[in-house]
Write a protein that holds these residues in place. Structure first.
Motif, PDB file in Angstrom:
ATOM      1  N   LEU A 110     -19.078 -20.109  16.241  1.00 18.15           N
ATOM      2  CA  LEU A 110     -19.135 -21.124  16.799  1.00 18.15           C
ATOM      3  C   LEU A 110     -17.760 -22.174  16.592  1.00 18.15           C
ATOM      4  N   TYR A 111     -17.574 -22.370  15.310  1.00 19.40           N
ATOM      5  CA  TYR A 111     -16.210 -23.045  14.968  1.00 19.40           C
ATOM      6  C   TYR A 111     -14.967 -22.196  15.371  1.00 19.40           C
ATOM      7  N   LYS A 112     -14.956 -20.994  14.965  1.00 26.09           N
ATOM      8  CA  LYS A 112     -13.807 -20.048  15.453  1.00 26.09           C
ATOM      9  C   LYS A 112     -13.689 -19.864  16.825  1.00 26.09           C
ATOM     10  N   GLU A 113     -14.682 -19.997  17.500  1.00 30.99           N
ATOM     11  CA  GLU A 113     -14.473 -20.261  19.184  1.00 30.99           C
ATOM     12  C   GLU A 113     -13.583 -21.566  19.341  1.00 30.99           C
ATOM     13  N   THR A 114     -13.874 -22.809  18.671  1.00 33.68           N
ATOM     14  CA  THR A 114     -13.287 -23.978  18.968  1.00 33.68           C
ATOM     15  C   THR A 114     -12.345 -24.340  18.279  1.00 33.68           C
ATOM     16  N   TYR A 115     -12.051 -24.075  16.970  1.00 28.75           N
ATOM     17  CA  TYR A 115     -10.868 -24.363  16.145  1.00 28.75           C
ATOM     18  C   TYR A 115     -10.125 -23.291  15.585  1.00 28.75           C
ATOM     19  N   SER A 116      -8.720 -23.350  15.532  1.00 31.25           N
ATOM     20  CA  SER A 116      -7.799 -22.572  14.865  1.00 31.25           C
ATOM     21  C   SER A 116      -7.952 -22.701  13.299  1.00 31.25           C
ATOM     22  N   HIS A 117      -7.272 -21.680  12.795  1.00 33.09           N
ATOM     23  CA  HIS A 117      -7.187 -21.842  11.318  1.00 33.09           C
ATOM     24  C   HIS A 117      -6.710 -23.057  10.714  1.00 33.09           C
ATOM     25  N   ASP A 118      -5.582 -23.400  11.380  1.00 32.09           N
ATOM     26  CA  ASP A 118      -4.693 -24.551  10.953  1.00 32.09           C
ATOM     27  C   ASP A 118      -5.689 -25.832  11.516  1.00 32.09           C
ATOM     28  N   GLU A 119      -6.328 -25.547  12.468  1.00 30.56           N
ATOM     29  CA  GLU A 119      -7.221 -27.003  12.782  1.00 30.56           C
ATOM     30  C   GLU A 119      -8.139 -27.238  11.883  1.00 30.56           C
ATOM     31  N   VAL A 120      -8.968 -25.974  11.170  1.00 32.50           N
ATOM     32  CA  VAL A 120      -9.591 -26.281  10.149  1.00 32.50           C
ATOM     33  C   VAL A 120      -9.233 -26.845   9.008  1.00 32.50           C
ATOM     34  N   LYS A 121      -7.957 -26.432   8.634  1.00 31.82           N
ATOM     35  CA  LYS A 121      -7.448 -27.047   7.500  1.00 31.82           C
ATOM     36  C   LYS A 121      -7.144 -28.453   7.650  1.00 31.82           C
ATOM     37  N   GLU A 122      -6.892 -28.938   8.980  1.00 31.65           N
ATOM     38  CA  GLU A 122      -6.571 -30.334   9.159  1.00 31.65           C
ATOM     39  C   GLU A 122      -7.974 -31.128   9.322  1.00 31.65           C
ATOM     40  N   LEU A 123      -9.002 -30.625   9.624  1.00 33.48           N
ATOM     41  CA  LEU A 123     -10.445 -31.072   9.830  1.00 33.48           C
ATOM     42  C   LEU A 123     -10.847 -31.251   8.255  1.00 33.48           C
ATOM     43  N   VAL A 124     -10.286 -30.354   7.503  1.00 33.07           N
ATOM     44  CA  VAL A 124     -10.819 -30.281   5.940  1.00 33.07           C
ATOM     45  C   VAL A 124     -10.387 -31.552   5.243  1.00 33.07           C
ATOM     46  N   ALA A 125      -8.883 -31.750   5.695  1.00 37.19           N
ATOM     47  CA  ALA A 125      -8.173 -33.095   5.078  1.00 37.19           C
ATOM     48  C   ALA A 125      -8.469 -34.074   5.830  1.00 37.19           C
ATOM     49  N   PHE A 126      -8.910 -34.140   7.004  1.00 39.92           N
ATOM     50  CA  PHE A 126      -9.623 -35.363   7.661  1.00 39.92           C
ATOM     51  C   PHE A 126     -10.862 -35.861   7.030  1.00 39.92           C
ATOM     52  N   TYR A 127     -11.845 -34.803   6.957  1.00 38.57           N
ATOM     53  CA  TYR A 127     -13.115 -35.176   6.447  1.00 38.57           C
ATOM     54  C   TYR A 127     -13.301 -35.313   5.036  1.00 38.57           C
ATOM     55  N   SER A 128     -12.252 -35.035   4.375  1.00 41.20           N
ATOM     56  CA  SER A 128     -12.038 -35.396   2.982  1.00 41.20           C
ATOM     57  C   SER A 128     -11.765 -36.913   2.707  1.00 41.20           C
ATOM     58  N   SER A 129     -11.165 -37.396   3.719  1.00 42.92           N
ATOM     59  CA  SER A 129     -10.707 -38.816   3.728  1.00 42.92           C
ATOM     60  C   SER A 129     -11.916 -39.926   3.977  1.00 42.92           C
ATOM     61  N   PRO A 130     -11.593 -41.120   3.513  1.00 45.04           N
ATOM     62  CA  PRO A 130     -12.567 -42.089   3.800  1.00 45.04           C
ATOM     63  C   PRO A 130     -13.099 -42.077   5.241  1.00 45.04           C
ATOM     64  N   VAL A 131     -12.226 -42.131   6.089  1.00 41.71           N
ATOM     65  CA  VAL A 131     -12.369 -42.267   7.443  1.00 41.71           C
ATOM     66  C   VAL A 131     -13.246 -40.951   8.000  1.00 41.71           C
ATOM     67  N   GLY A 132     -12.920 -39.826   7.603  1.00 43.68           N
ATOM     68  CA  GLY A 132     -13.389 -38.454   7.839  1.00 43.68           C
ATOM     69  C   GLY A 132     -15.120 -38.808   7.568  1.00 43.68           C
ATOM     70  N   LYS A 133     -15.135 -39.084   6.284  1.00 47.09           N
ATOM     71  CA  LYS A 133     -16.547 -39.227   5.462  1.00 47.09           C
ATOM     72  C   LYS A 133     -17.468 -40.059   6.325  1.00 47.09           C
ATOM     73  N   LYS A 134     -16.706 -41.248   7.052  1.00 49.12           N
ATOM     74  CA  LYS A 134     -17.571 -41.945   7.923  1.00 49.12           C
ATOM     75  C   LYS A 134     -17.849 -41.432   9.254  1.00 49.12           C
ATOM     76  N   THR A 135     -16.799 -40.732   9.566  1.00 43.61           N
ATOM     77  CA  THR A 135     -17.229 -39.905  10.927  1.00 43.61           C
ATOM     78  C   THR A 135     -18.254 -38.911  10.649  1.00 43.61           C
ATOM     79  N   ILE A 136     -18.220 -38.540   9.578  1.00 39.10           N
ATOM     80  CA  ILE A 136     -19.282 -37.244   9.711  1.00 39.10           C
ATOM     81  C   ILE A 136     -20.846 -38.030   9.766  1.00 39.10           C
ATOM     82  N   GLU A 137     -20.822 -39.125   9.414  1.00 43.98           N
ATOM     83  CA  GLU A 137     -22.287 -39.910   9.657  1.00 43.98           C
ATOM     84  C   GLU A 137     -22.679 -39.970  10.959  1.00 43.98           C
ATOM     85  N   PHE A 138     -21.644 -40.126  11.984  1.00 43.24           N
ATOM     86  CA  PHE A 138     -22.121 -40.319  13.326  1.00 43.24           C
ATOM     87  C   PHE A 138     -21.863 -38.850  14.388  1.00 43.24           C
ATOM     88  N   SER A 139     -21.579 -37.928  13.552  1.00 42.83           N
ATOM     89  CA  SER A 139     -21.205 -36.692  14.503  1.00 42.83           C
ATOM     90  C   SER A 139     -22.446 -35.674  14.234  1.00 42.83           C
TER      91      SER A 139
END
Length: 183
Positions: A110-139
């Motif tokens: 599912l993720y590979k259909e939607t996100y490239s590897h580079d995008e996954v790296k960006e998501l990891v960086a984002f979700y590791s951030s405070p705003v990313g952690k907050k976003t997880i709660e609503f996703s």
């Protein structure tokens, strides 16, 4: 010989990139709670199983002639049987569709259909951030998609198991009722 070495290095780099992509997806799943979503899916299934079990009990056990005390006893038997059924289901599911398998067969595609590897790296960086952690709660989009894909892939496994266990456990409750002179 040089061509063979170049091909071997090229294949090794592709393998390393694939492993890295999978590792990054696993990190993303860890950050976003995908494994918890999988556990939540099984809770939904258990709730559906419970409804089916007790509906089958109502249809298969004639309680009209039972006293209130006997109905209470039958209710306790049904609860005990359902508890055993849940334990069996959990064991069955951990064998037939453990999280690691569902991760590889459902979530990663599912993720590979939607996100490239580079995008996954960006998501990891984002979700590791405070705003990313907050976003997880609503996703909640990905768990819904995974539930749909899991249903497509595993509904027959679950359905066959549940039907069999419901029949077995209703028969056991009927036998217990007979043994206790409740029927």
């Amino acid at each position: 010989m040089k061509i063979f070495l170049a091909i071997a290095l090229l294949l090794a780099s592709f393998t390393a990139m694939a492993d890295s992509y999978d590792d990054d997806l696993k990190k993303l799943f860890e950050l976003t709670g995908v494994k918890n979503d999988y556990a939540g899916l099984n809770i939904v299934i258990i709730n559906q199983m419970q409804a089916g079990f007790f509906q089958a009990a109502d249809q298969n056990i004639d309680a009209k002639t039972l006293t209130e005390d006997q109905k209470k006893q039958v209710g306790e038997m049904l609860k005990a049987r359902f508890g055993e059924m849940v334990k069996g289901y959990q064991s069955y599911i951990s064998e037939k569709m453990p999280y690691e398998t569902v991760e590889a067969e459902v979530y990663m595609p599912l993720y590979k259909e939607t996100y490239s590897h580079d995008e996954v790296k960006e998501l990891v960086a984002f979700y590791s951030s405070p705003v990313g952690k907050k976003t997880i709660e609503f996703s909640q989009k990905i768990p819904e998609q995974a539930a749909k894909k899991s249903a497509e892939k595993y509904d027959s496994i679950i359905s066959d198991y549940v039907k069999l266990r419901i029949s077995e456990n209703i028969a056991l409750v009927k036998k217990e009722m007979t043994d206790k002179g409740l029927q």
